[in-house]
Design an enzyme around this catalytic site. Structure first.
Site, PDB file in Angstrom:
ATOM      1  N   ASP A  85      -5.381   8.932  10.726  1.00  0.00           N
ATOM      2  CA  ASP A  85      -4.082   8.120  10.472  1.00  0.00           C
ATOM      3  C   ASP A  85      -3.896   8.849  12.595  1.00  0.00           C
ATOM      4  O   ASP A  85      -3.684   9.678  12.692  1.00  0.00           O
ATOM      5  CB  ASP A  85      -2.930   9.063   9.390  1.00  0.00           C
ATOM      6  CG  ASP A  85      -3.626   8.089   8.518  1.00  0.00           C
ATOM      7  OD1 ASP A  85      -3.752   7.125   7.961  1.00  0.00           O
ATOM      8  OD2 ASP A  85      -3.706   8.830   7.232  1.00  0.00           O
ATOM      9  N   GLU A  94       1.306  -0.965   0.005  1.00  0.00           N
ATOM     10  CA  GLU A  94      -0.400  -0.213   0.414  1.00  0.00           C
ATOM     11  C   GLU A  94       0.882   1.216   0.167  1.00  0.00           C
ATOM     12  O   GLU A  94       1.307   1.795   1.297  1.00  0.00           O
ATOM     13  CB  GLU A  94      -0.948   0.065   1.272  1.00  0.00           C
ATOM     14  CG  GLU A  94      -1.864  -0.336   0.975  1.00  0.00           C
ATOM     15  CD  GLU A  94      -2.572  -0.415   2.350  1.00  0.00           C
ATOM     16  OE1 GLU A  94      -2.984   1.105   3.397  1.00  0.00           O
ATOM     17  OE2 GLU A  94      -3.466  -1.533   2.636  1.00  0.00           O
TER      18      GLU A  94
END
Length: 260
Positions: free
Chosen positions: A60, A49
């Site tokens: 995040d 990824e």
């Protein structure tokens, strides 16, 4: 090289305990992107990824946020990322995904973005803030025209009806199963609540493969996740390694070996 449309299906048909590793493009150094992909592929990662840095990465945790900011400070952009990736399929046949947020994709131009992704050999996109209704009404035809799978995320809070709908849309790719409602980041093991969530999803007998992400950091959590899904995704723990590495190729080889 396999065609873009078949790399993900081939992987899930052939393998269990799939290891998907996330890193941020342009981190730690601007020109490290291809070097890291090649090292991960050589070390035995099954899927990679590639994070597209963005200034406001909502899902995040601090580790990936910091790597994203560092990459932006280094001068990373989508245009540069596609330039860096232009020959990547000469070096690896593992499925490659682009993960990030919708804003930079819209700024780049959705059609231009998808065309560029296809040209460099990207297999799928993970855009956590892309609403499903928007995907179905506006983006799905464009993604499909360029052979790109859209990877949907589910969380412990996702309603069963939505999970079933995502399952119908994900059978050629996979479902990204977020392990908890928190942000990304390494955790120590899984809670009873998380295990109940994993068991609940397993009991639904979904048709699509699943990879578990968020909180996977070592062999124990990787193997634990693989008991409930086809594999797992590691991000923050790998970013931590990159931030401390003095020899990327050797350290990446050892990191992946330690997970198996």
């Amino acid at each position: 090289m396999q065609t873009v449309t078949h790399r993900l299906q081939s992987l899930f048909a052939a393998k269990r305990n799939i290891l998907n590793i996330y890193f941020t493009a342009g981190f730690p150094q601007l020109q490290d992107t291809v070097r890291i992909i090649r090292a991960l592929s050589a070390a035995g990662a099954d899927m990679i990824e590639i994070g597209m840095p963005f200034s406001d990465p909502l899902a995040d945790g601090p580790t990936i946020q910091q790597s994203s900011q560092q990459a932006l400070d280094n001068g990373m952009s989508l245009r540069l990322l596609f330039e860096q990736l232009k020959d990547i399929r000469q070096y690896t046949d593992v499925p490659l995904l682009l993960m990030g947020y919708l804003n930079p994709v819209i700024q780049f131009g959705v059609e231009n973005f998808c065309r560029a992704a296809q040209e460099v050999g990207i297999d799928g996109l993970i855009l956590p803030d892309l609403p499903m209704h928007e995907y179905l009404s506006e983006y799905k035809p464009v993604f499909e025209r360029y052979g790109l799978f859209n990877i949907f995320l589910i969380t412990p809070q996702t309603a069963e009806e939505r999970i079933r709908q995502i399952d119908e849309l994900s059978q050629e790719s996979f479902i990204y199963m977020v392990s908890s409602a928190s942000t990304t980041g390494a955790k120590q093991g899984f809670s009873d609540e998380q295990r109940r969530y994993f068991e609940r999803i397993a009991a639904m007998q979904l048709k699509s493969p699943k990879l578990i992400g968020f909180g996977i950091s070592d062999r124990a959590t990787f193997e634990g996740a693989c008991r409930y899904a086809e594999g797992a995704i590691i991000g923050s723990a790998f970013i931590n390694l990159l931030s401390q590495s003095t020899d990327l190729e050797t350290d990446i080889q050892q990191f992946v070996a330690a997970l198996r």
